[in-house]
Design a protein around this motif. Structure first.
Motif, PDB file in Angstrom:
ATOM      1  N   GLN A   6       0.940  -1.274  -0.015  1.00  0.00           N
ATOM      2  CA  GLN A   6      -0.156   0.165   0.017  1.00  0.00           C
ATOM      3  C   GLN A   6       0.981   1.456   0.049  1.00  0.00           C
ATOM      4  N   ARG A   7       0.546   2.187  -0.927  1.00  0.00           N
ATOM      5  CA  ARG A   7       1.094   3.520  -0.995  1.00  0.00           C
ATOM      6  C   ARG A   7       1.386   4.077   0.600  1.00  0.00           C
ATOM      7  N   ALA A   8       0.428   4.063   1.359  1.00  0.00           N
ATOM      8  CA  ALA A   8       0.383   4.871   2.716  1.00  0.00           C
ATOM      9  C   ALA A   8       1.333   4.040   3.163  1.00  0.00           C
ATOM     10  N   ASP A   9       1.602   2.904   3.356  1.00  0.00           N
ATOM     11  CA  ASP A   9       2.699   2.212   4.220  1.00  0.00           C
ATOM     12  C   ASP A   9       4.018   2.723   3.534  1.00  0.00           C
ATOM     13  N   PHE A  10       4.317   3.005   2.275  1.00  0.00           N
ATOM     14  CA  PHE A  10       5.667   3.331   1.915  1.00  0.00           C
ATOM     15  C   PHE A  10       5.723   4.838   2.250  1.00  0.00           C
ATOM     16  N   VAL A  11       4.616   5.753   2.164  1.00  0.00           N
ATOM     17  CA  VAL A  11       4.673   7.102   2.744  1.00  0.00           C
ATOM     18  C   VAL A  11       5.245   7.185   4.200  1.00  0.00           C
ATOM     19  N   ALA A  12       4.733   6.303   4.996  1.00  0.00           N
ATOM     20  CA  ALA A  12       4.772   6.346   6.719  1.00  0.00           C
ATOM     21  C   ALA A  12       6.210   5.856   6.603  1.00  0.00           C
ATOM     22  N   ALA A  13       6.647   5.060   6.030  1.00  0.00           N
ATOM     23  CA  ALA A  13       8.189   4.475   6.214  1.00  0.00           C
ATOM     24  C   ALA A  13       9.158   5.652   5.857  1.00  0.00           C
ATOM     25  N   ALA A  14       8.627   6.513   4.946  1.00  0.00           N
ATOM     26  CA  ALA A  14       9.574   7.511   4.492  1.00  0.00           C
ATOM     27  C   ALA A  14       9.713   8.553   5.487  1.00  0.00           C
ATOM     28  N   THR A  15       8.956   8.310   6.538  1.00  0.00           N
ATOM     29  CA  THR A  15       9.050   9.614   7.791  1.00  0.00           C
ATOM     30  C   THR A  15       9.755   9.085   8.788  1.00  0.00           C
ATOM     31  N   GLY A  16      10.497   7.725   8.746  1.00  0.00           N
ATOM     32  CA  GLY A  16      11.336   7.257   9.812  1.00  0.00           C
ATOM     33  C   GLY A  16      12.722   7.574   9.442  1.00  0.00           C
ATOM     34  N   ASP A  77       8.630  -1.752   9.622  1.00  0.00           N
ATOM     35  CA  ASP A  77       8.644  -1.512   8.141  1.00  0.00           C
ATOM     36  C   ASP A  77       9.860  -1.095   7.727  1.00  0.00           C
ATOM     37  N   TYR A  78      10.339  -1.648   6.608  1.00  0.00           N
ATOM     38  CA  TYR A  78      11.689  -1.454   5.877  1.00  0.00           C
ATOM     39  C   TYR A  78      11.480  -1.132   4.550  1.00  0.00           C
ATOM     40  N   VAL A  79      11.786  -0.088   3.813  1.00  0.00           N
ATOM     41  CA  VAL A  79      11.734   0.077   2.549  1.00  0.00           C
ATOM     42  C   VAL A  79      13.187   0.436   1.829  1.00  0.00           C
ATOM     43  N   LEU A  80      13.535  -0.208   0.672  1.00  0.00           N
ATOM     44  CA  LEU A  80      14.676   0.074   0.352  1.00  0.00           C
ATOM     45  C   LEU A  80      14.463   0.706  -1.377  1.00  0.00           C
ATOM     46  N   VAL A  81      14.988   1.937  -1.320  1.00  0.00           N
ATOM     47  CA  VAL A  81      14.737   2.762  -2.536  1.00  0.00           C
ATOM     48  C   VAL A  81      16.116   2.590  -3.368  1.00  0.00           C
ATOM     49  N   GLY A  82      15.826   2.003  -4.401  1.00  0.00           N
ATOM     50  CA  GLY A  82      17.159   1.591  -5.418  1.00  0.00           C
ATOM     51  C   GLY A  82      17.473   2.598  -6.047  1.00  0.00           C
ATOM     52  N   ARG A  83      18.932   2.742  -6.230  1.00  0.00           N
ATOM     53  CA  ARG A  83      19.772   3.584  -7.179  1.00  0.00           C
ATOM     54  C   ARG A  83      20.411   2.928  -8.143  1.00  0.00           C
ATOM     55  N   ARG A  84      20.610   3.961  -9.345  1.00  0.00           N
ATOM     56  CA  ARG A  84      21.334   2.945 -10.285  1.00  0.00           C
ATOM     57  C   ARG A  84      22.847   2.512 -10.033  1.00  0.00           C
ATOM     58  N   ALA A  85      23.439   2.681  -9.081  1.00  0.00           N
ATOM     59  CA  ALA A  85      24.670   2.094  -8.811  1.00  0.00           C
ATOM     60  C   ALA A  85      24.440   0.671  -8.277  1.00  0.00           C
TER      61      ALA A  85
END
Length: 105
Positions: A6-16, A77-85
């Motif tokens: 859910q997008r709301a879970d990703f947005v909440a994790a971004a505040t951590g 909750d953990y979110v990995l935001v991938g980068r090009r590297a």
């Protein structure tokens, strides 16, 4: 381990808390419960074509499944935001970076 969808879970994790590395940014947020670990993966269009984004996502999923069992905590909750590297770095380096990011959090 469950997946975030859910997008709301990703947005909440971004505040951590955040732990940036060369290949990804690890975001973590403590939930109010003691439920299972939830992990999400995201890669923006800035990284490249759909093929490249999917390759980054698959590599990040493999890193988490290979090394996450001991350090990840229940109720987070953990979110990995991938980068090009993440496309060029050796897989062992990705695993080391992930372990280091977990330690920092």
């Amino acid at each position: 381990m469950e997946r975030l969808r859910q997008r709301a879970d990703f947005v909440a994790a971004a505040t951590g808390a955040k732990a940036p590395t060369a290949a990804f940014v690890l975001q973590a947020r403590k939930r109010g419960d003691s439920g299972p670990i939830r992990v999400g993966f995201t890669v923006t269009k800035k990284v490249g074509s759909a093929v490249e984004r999917n390759r980054v996502r698959r590599r990040l999923k493999a890193v988490v499944s290979r090394s996450a069992a001991g350090r990840m905590r229940a109720g987070h909750d953990y979110v990995l935001v991938g980068r090009r590297a993440a496309l060029e770095l050796p897989f062992d380096r990705l695993v080391e970076d992930f372990d280091g990011a977990l330690r920092r959090l």
